[in-house]
Design a protein around this motif. Structure first.
Motif, mmCIF file in Angstrom:
data_model
loop_
_atom_site.group_PDB
_atom_site.id
_atom_site.type_symbol
_atom_site.label_atom_id
_atom_site.label_comp_id
_atom_site.label_asym_id
_atom_site.label_seq_id
_atom_site.Cartn_x
_atom_site.Cartn_y
_atom_site.Cartn_z
ATOM 1 N N MET A 114 33.896 5.568 -35.641
ATOM 2 C CA MET A 114 34.655 5.307 -34.418
ATOM 3 C C MET A 114 34.002 5.986 -33.220
ATOM 4 O O MET A 114 33.919 5.409 -32.135
ATOM 5 C CB MET A 114 36.103 5.787 -34.581
ATOM 6 N N TYR A 115 33.531 7.203 -33.413
ATOM 7 C CA TYR A 115 32.889 7.933 -32.312
ATOM 8 C C TYR A 115 31.650 7.189 -31.805
ATOM 9 O O TYR A 115 31.498 6.962 -30.598
ATOM 10 C CB TYR A 115 32.500 9.334 -32.771
ATOM 11 N N PHE A 116 30.779 6.804 -32.729
ATOM 12 C CA PHE A 116 29.525 6.166 -32.320
ATOM 13 C C PHE A 116 29.722 4.705 -31.930
ATOM 14 O O PHE A 116 28.807 4.090 -31.374
ATOM 15 C CB PHE A 116 28.483 6.301 -33.438
ATOM 16 N N ALA A 117 30.902 4.162 -32.199
ATOM 17 C CA ALA A 117 31.191 2.791 -31.761
ATOM 18 C C ALA A 117 31.230 2.707 -30.250
ATOM 19 O O ALA A 117 30.921 1.663 -29.668
ATOM 20 C CB ALA A 117 32.502 2.309 -32.362
ATOM 21 N N GLY A 118 31.643 3.808 -29.603
ATOM 22 C CA GLY A 118 31.623 3.827 -28.140
ATOM 23 C C GLY A 118 32.987 3.709 -27.510
ATOM 24 O O GLY A 118 33.832 4.597 -27.655
ATOM 25 N N ASN A 119 33.248 2.609 -26.817
ATOM 26 C CA ASN A 119 34.480 2.487 -26.039
ATOM 27 C C ASN A 119 35.683 2.161 -26.927
ATOM 28 O O ASN A 119 35.564 1.928 -28.126
ATOM 29 C CB ASN A 119 34.320 1.434 -24.931
ATOM 30 N N LYS A 120 36.849 2.146 -26.277
ATOM 31 C CA LYS A 120 38.102 1.976 -27.030
ATOM 32 C C LYS A 120 38.193 0.625 -27.728
ATOM 33 O O LYS A 120 38.823 0.515 -28.784
ATOM 34 C CB LYS A 120 39.297 2.158 -26.099
ATOM 35 N N ARG A 156 35.700 -1.126 -29.066
ATOM 36 C CA ARG A 156 34.896 -1.063 -30.287
ATOM 37 C C ARG A 156 35.543 -0.162 -31.333
ATOM 38 O O ARG A 156 35.480 -0.440 -32.530
ATOM 39 C CB ARG A 156 33.490 -0.582 -29.950
ATOM 40 N N LYS A 157 36.166 0.917 -30.874
ATOM 41 C CA LYS A 157 36.856 1.805 -31.813
ATOM 42 C C LYS A 157 38.025 1.089 -32.474
ATOM 43 O O LYS A 157 38.260 1.227 -33.679
ATOM 44 C CB LYS A 157 37.342 3.059 -31.089
ATOM 45 N N ALA A 158 38.760 0.323 -31.682
ATOM 46 C CA ALA A 158 39.871 -0.450 -32.238
ATOM 47 C C ALA A 158 39.356 -1.489 -33.225
ATOM 48 O O ALA A 158 39.966 -1.727 -34.283
ATOM 49 C CB ALA A 158 40.658 -1.121 -31.113
ATOM 50 N N ALA A 159 38.209 -2.108 -32.901
ATOM 51 C CA ALA A 159 37.618 -3.099 -33.796
ATOM 52 C C ALA A 159 37.196 -2.451 -35.112
ATOM 53 O O ALA A 159 37.386 -3.035 -36.193
ATOM 54 C CB ALA A 159 36.417 -3.764 -33.125
ATOM 55 N N VAL A 160 36.623 -1.243 -35.035
ATOM 56 C CA VAL A 160 36.229 -0.518 -36.244
ATOM 57 C C VAL A 160 37.457 -0.248 -37.115
ATOM 58 O O VAL A 160 37.415 -0.426 -38.338
ATOM 59 C CB VAL A 160 35.530 0.816 -35.884
ATOM 60 N N LEU A 161 38.546 0.155 -36.480
ATOM 61 C CA LEU A 161 39.777 0.427 -37.234
ATOM 62 C C LEU A 161 40.290 -0.832 -37.927
ATOM 63 O O LEU A 161 40.687 -0.791 -39.095
ATOM 64 C CB LEU A 161 40.849 0.985 -36.300
ATOM 65 N N VAL A 162 40.278 -1.944 -37.212
ATOM 66 C CA VAL A 162 40.754 -3.203 -37.801
ATOM 67 C C VAL A 162 39.880 -3.602 -38.983
ATOM 68 O O VAL A 162 40.395 -3.996 -40.049
ATOM 69 C CB VAL A 162 40.775 -4.315 -36.739
ATOM 70 N N LEU A 163 38.581 -3.494 -38.828
ATOM 71 C CA LEU A 163 37.668 -3.834 -39.926
ATOM 72 C C LEU A 163 37.886 -2.922 -41.126
ATOM 73 O O LEU A 163 37.875 -3.368 -42.286
ATOM 74 C CB LEU A 163 36.217 -3.730 -39.452
ATOM 75 N N PHE A 164 38.105 -1.622 -40.850
ATOM 76 C CA PHE A 164 38.370 -0.671 -41.935
ATOM 77 C C PHE A 164 39.679 -1.019 -42.632
ATOM 78 O O PHE A 164 39.775 -0.958 -43.863
ATOM 79 C CB PHE A 164 38.438 0.744 -41.375
ATOM 80 N N GLY A 165 40.694 -1.395 -41.844
ATOM 81 C CA GLY A 165 41.979 -1.774 -42.416
ATOM 82 C C GLY A 165 41.883 -3.014 -43.271
ATOM 83 O O GLY A 165 42.457 -3.083 -44.370
#
Length: 294
Positions: free
Chosen positions: A203-209, A211-220
């Motif tokens: 999430m940190y290296f994803a950058g902005n909010k 991309r972080k939200a997208a990372v969370l959705v993909l992880f979920g």
């Protein structure tokens, strides 16, 4: 300039998002630790589902804090000391009141956050070292990551020590274990496991909010799919991958309301609230059983 300030003022600042996470965490723990009280047992499923948004929101704010902190070493030290303080609180209350109020397992979310921040820092050392062709920084980063295996090795060795064979009582053995875990935590077996350490780093290296939200959705989504595999259902990782963990994706819309501002609030509030509220729930359960239990 005034229009920019007004635009930034909309949405939620980091303090407000953290408060939402604190409320969700408290609701979750009412279900996790207070289920012996009928009302919390009746709505246990609902309480745990609401609580799924807490961890990703805390990770989101943690990544923002790591990026904007004035002193990374002080921030890491503060997280570590918070983990030690939480561990010692559990160790002392277990030893003094464990038979009365009930013993807490040494679940310590601060070690999870500490390792997220530490790995981010060490990976950035490697990245910066490669960019600047500075072999010293690369070695510091790689060596630091390798060194995080030391707590795991030490805990494995200490787990083989049977202090009761030396004449210690069961209570003393529990205290010894709690004290060790107050200062040492394996990055593999931290609260929510190493998977959520990886989630925080990504999430940190994803950058902005966004991309972080997208990372969370993909992880979920990935956790939902993996949770359906029979092998995972039978493993210890089911509680971090299976139902209802994938409901963490509900935190993504809240992340998108982040306005980039810090907001006002005590940065030490959560450090104290985390261990105290769990123990307060345990005390409430004890009081209920004392006066209302069968």
């Amino acid at each position: 300039m005034e229009q920019t300030k007004m635009r930034l003022g909309k949405g939620l600042n980091s303090h407000q998002i953290k408060l939402i996470a604190v409320v969700a965490m408290t609701i979750d723990h009412l279900g996790a630790y207070g289920f012996e009280i009928p009302v919390f047992d009746t709505y246990n499923t609902q309480l745990r589902l609401i609580g799924r948004i807490a961890m990703p929101l805390f990770l989101f704010i943690l990544t923002e804090s790591v990026r904007h902190t004035r002193s990374r070493p002080k921030f890491l030290l503060r997280l570590y000391l918070a983990a030690v303080g939480c561990g010692l609180f559990v160790a002392v209350t277990n030893f003094l009141f464990g038979d009365t109020v009930g013993m807490f397992v040494q679940s310590n979310i601060f070690f999870t956050y500490f390792y997220v921040a530490l790995y981010i820092t060490l990976i950035e050392e490697i990245i910066t070292g490669r960019r600047e062709k500075d072999s010293r920084r690369i070695l510091i980063g790689i060596g630091g990551i390798a060194a995080t295996a030391i707590p795991h090795i030490l805990l494995v060795l200490l787990d083989q020590v049977n202090i009761m064979a030396w004449g210690a009582t069961l209570e003393q053995a529990w205290l010894f274990g709690d004290l060790v875990q107050s200062f040492l935590a394996s990055p593999i077996h931290v609260e929510y496991t190493f998977l959520y350490v990886i989630l925080g780093v990504v999430m940190y290296f994803a950058g902005n909010k966004y991309r972080k939200a997208a990372v969370l959705v993909l992880f979920g989504v990935a956790s939902y799919l993996v949770s359906k595999l029979p092998a995972v259902r039978a493993s210890l990782y089911y509680f971090v991958l299976g139902y209802p963990q994938y409901y963490m994706v509900l935190a993504a819309p809240i992340m998108l309301f982040y306005n980039g501002e810090k907001g006002k609030g005590s940065k030490y509030f959560f450090y104290a609230y985390y261990p105290l509220h769990r123990y307060a729930i345990s005390v409430a359960v004890y009081i209920y059983q004392l006066f209302c239990g069968v």
